[in-house]
Motif scaffolding. Structure first.
Motif, PDB file in Angstrom:
ATOM      1  N   LYS A 177      77.918  20.809  -0.329  1.00  0.00           N
ATOM      2  CA  LYS A 177      78.422  21.284   0.982  1.00  0.00           C
ATOM      3  C   LYS A 177      77.318  21.335   1.982  1.00  0.00           C
ATOM      4  N   LEU A 178      76.053  21.908   1.464  1.00  0.00           N
ATOM      5  CA  LEU A 178      75.011  21.963   2.267  1.00  0.00           C
ATOM      6  C   LEU A 178      74.325  20.640   2.217  1.00  0.00           C
ATOM      7  N   LEU A 179      73.979  19.797   1.327  1.00  0.00           N
ATOM      8  CA  LEU A 179      73.799  18.318   1.195  1.00  0.00           C
ATOM      9  C   LEU A 179      74.445  17.535   2.405  1.00  0.00           C
ATOM     10  N   LYS A 180      75.886  17.680   2.451  1.00  0.00           N
ATOM     11  CA  LYS A 180      76.683  17.245   3.395  1.00  0.00           C
ATOM     12  C   LYS A 180      76.172  17.414   4.940  1.00  0.00           C
ATOM     13  N   TRP A 181      75.873  18.768   5.056  1.00  0.00           N
ATOM     14  CA  TRP A 181      75.396  19.273   6.343  1.00  0.00           C
ATOM     15  C   TRP A 181      74.151  18.568   6.794  1.00  0.00           C
ATOM     16  N   LEU A 182      73.358  18.704   5.315  1.00  0.00           N
ATOM     17  CA  LEU A 182      71.769  18.003   5.837  1.00  0.00           C
ATOM     18  C   LEU A 182      72.053  16.630   6.165  1.00  0.00           C
TER      19      LEU A 182
ATOM     20  N   THR B 272      64.894  43.794   3.390  1.00  0.00           N
ATOM     21  CA  THR B 272      65.712  42.766   4.108  1.00  0.00           C
ATOM     22  C   THR B 272      66.514  41.940   2.974  1.00  0.00           C
ATOM     23  N   SER B 273      67.768  41.653   3.330  1.00  0.00           N
ATOM     24  CA  SER B 273      68.640  40.793   2.502  1.00  0.00           C
ATOM     25  C   SER B 273      68.299  39.443   2.833  1.00  0.00           C
ATOM     26  N   THR B 274      68.474  38.847   1.670  1.00  0.00           N
ATOM     27  CA  THR B 274      68.313  37.179   1.688  1.00  0.00           C
ATOM     28  C   THR B 274      69.739  36.685   2.384  1.00  0.00           C
ATOM     29  N   PRO B 275      69.589  35.700   2.956  1.00  0.00           N
ATOM     30  CA  PRO B 275      70.983  35.157   3.744  1.00  0.00           C
ATOM     31  C   PRO B 275      72.045  34.564   2.520  1.00  0.00           C
ATOM     32  N   THR B 276      73.130  34.819   2.790  1.00  0.00           N
ATOM     33  CA  THR B 276      74.031  34.175   1.907  1.00  0.00           C
ATOM     34  C   THR B 276      74.384  32.730   2.265  1.00  0.00           C
ATOM     35  N   ARG B 277      75.126  32.182   1.221  1.00  0.00           N
ATOM     36  CA  ARG B 277      75.490  30.789   1.635  1.00  0.00           C
ATOM     37  C   ARG B 277      76.500  30.593   2.824  1.00  0.00           C
TER      38      ARG B 277
ATOM     39  N   LEU C 152      68.836  21.216  11.782  1.00  0.00           N
ATOM     40  CA  LEU C 152      67.990  20.650  10.586  1.00  0.00           C
ATOM     41  C   LEU C 152      67.322  21.569  10.117  1.00  0.00           C
ATOM     42  N   VAL C 153      66.596  22.523  10.856  1.00  0.00           N
ATOM     43  CA  VAL C 153      65.850  23.764  10.135  1.00  0.00           C
ATOM     44  C   VAL C 153      66.761  24.823   9.392  1.00  0.00           C
ATOM     45  N   ASP C 154      67.799  24.954   9.997  1.00  0.00           N
ATOM     46  CA  ASP C 154      68.586  25.820   9.220  1.00  0.00           C
ATOM     47  C   ASP C 154      69.296  25.285   7.798  1.00  0.00           C
ATOM     48  N   VAL C 155      69.599  24.178   7.753  1.00  0.00           N
ATOM     49  CA  VAL C 155      70.083  23.514   6.785  1.00  0.00           C
ATOM     50  C   VAL C 155      68.972  23.327   5.574  1.00  0.00           C
TER      51      VAL C 155
ATOM     52  N   LYS D  19      66.741  25.382   0.854  1.00  0.00           N
ATOM     53  CA  LYS D  19      65.677  26.125  -0.128  1.00  0.00           C
ATOM     54  C   LYS D  19      66.346  27.463  -1.096  1.00  0.00           C
ATOM     55  N   ALA D  20      67.201  27.968  -0.123  1.00  0.00           N
ATOM     56  CA  ALA D  20      67.966  29.026  -1.078  1.00  0.00           C
ATOM     57  C   ALA D  20      68.900  28.598  -2.153  1.00  0.00           C
ATOM     58  N   PHE D  21      69.735  27.495  -1.745  1.00  0.00           N
ATOM     59  CA  PHE D  21      70.675  27.132  -2.663  1.00  0.00           C
ATOM     60  C   PHE D  21      70.672  25.561  -2.877  1.00  0.00           C
ATOM     61  N   PRO D  22      69.446  25.141  -3.724  1.00  0.00           N
ATOM     62  CA  PRO D  22      69.174  23.665  -3.954  1.00  0.00           C
ATOM     63  C   PRO D  22      70.523  23.205  -4.749  1.00  0.00           C
TER      64      PRO D  22
END
Length: 197
Positions: free
Chosen positions: A43-48, A3-8, A28-31, A36-39
């Motif tokens: 950009k992910l913090l803005k999405w959070l 299983t491949s890990t999801p990419t950014r 919220l769950v997805d972000v 967790k994968a890209f701490p």
């Protein structure tokens, strides 16, 4: 098959899809999974932050919150706001709403306590008017249970104690007066049975 890990990029696509569908619960769950994968990803913090704001706003506009506000159930609202603060800690809007709910709860409690005090005072007055001293004493103790430092209640307690003592003295005097005649008769019949003081 591995299983491949999801990419950014795949996480960002999921977030855009959730945003387009206005599904902030899933966003919220997805972000959170993406972080967790890209701490530390900015950009992910803005999405959070975006997901937190919209999730909280969506819950604040929900039917349940409006119903609780209409019922003036401030204790339940406080719990809702505290749960939402777990999702979006430090939200100024939530902190303000939590503060307002607590102020209203305190005001409601104060009003209830004031009504109880007025009711207890009324009971004391009624009992005193009908010469029910023991009931008045109990009502004063109830009054003191609300506010032990209440000077007016302490004055009432002294007044009721004095009335009780006077009533007790009158009752004892009447008892002795009612028993004095039969005692004199018994004394005349049998003087040796009595000790004279």
């Amino acid at each position: 098959m591995e299983t491949s890990t999801p990419t950014r990029k795949s996480f960002l696509q999921l977030l855009r899809a959730s945003d387009k569908a206005k599904n902030f619960d899933q966003m919220l769950v997805d972000v959170q999974d993406a972080l967790k994968a890209f701490p530390g990803d900015k950009k992910l913090l803005k999405w959070l932050h975006y997901a937190q704001v919209h999730y909280v706003n969506e819950k604040l506009e929900s039917h349940v919150v409006h119903e609780l506000e209409a019922k003036k159930d401030f204790a339940a609202l406080e719990l809702v706001y505290q749960k939402l603060l777990q999702i979006f800690p430090g939200s100024p809007l939530l902190l303000q709403k939590l503060k307002e709910a607590r102020v209203k709860m305190n005001k409601e409690d104060s009003n209830r306590q004031q009504e109880a005090l007025v009711d207890a005072h009324r009971k004391v007055d009624e009992f005193l008017k009908t010469d029910q001293v023991e009931d008045a004493m109990n009502a004063v103790f109830e009054l003191l249970s609300f506010n032990p430092a209440d000077k007016e209640a302490h004055k009432l307690l002294e007044k009721v104690k004095n009335l009780r003592d006077k009533k007790l003295s009158v009752d004892m005097l009447e008892y002795f007066k009612s028993n004095q005649a039969p005692l004199r008769e018994d004394y005349k019949k049998n003087k040796k049975a009595f000790i004279r003081v």
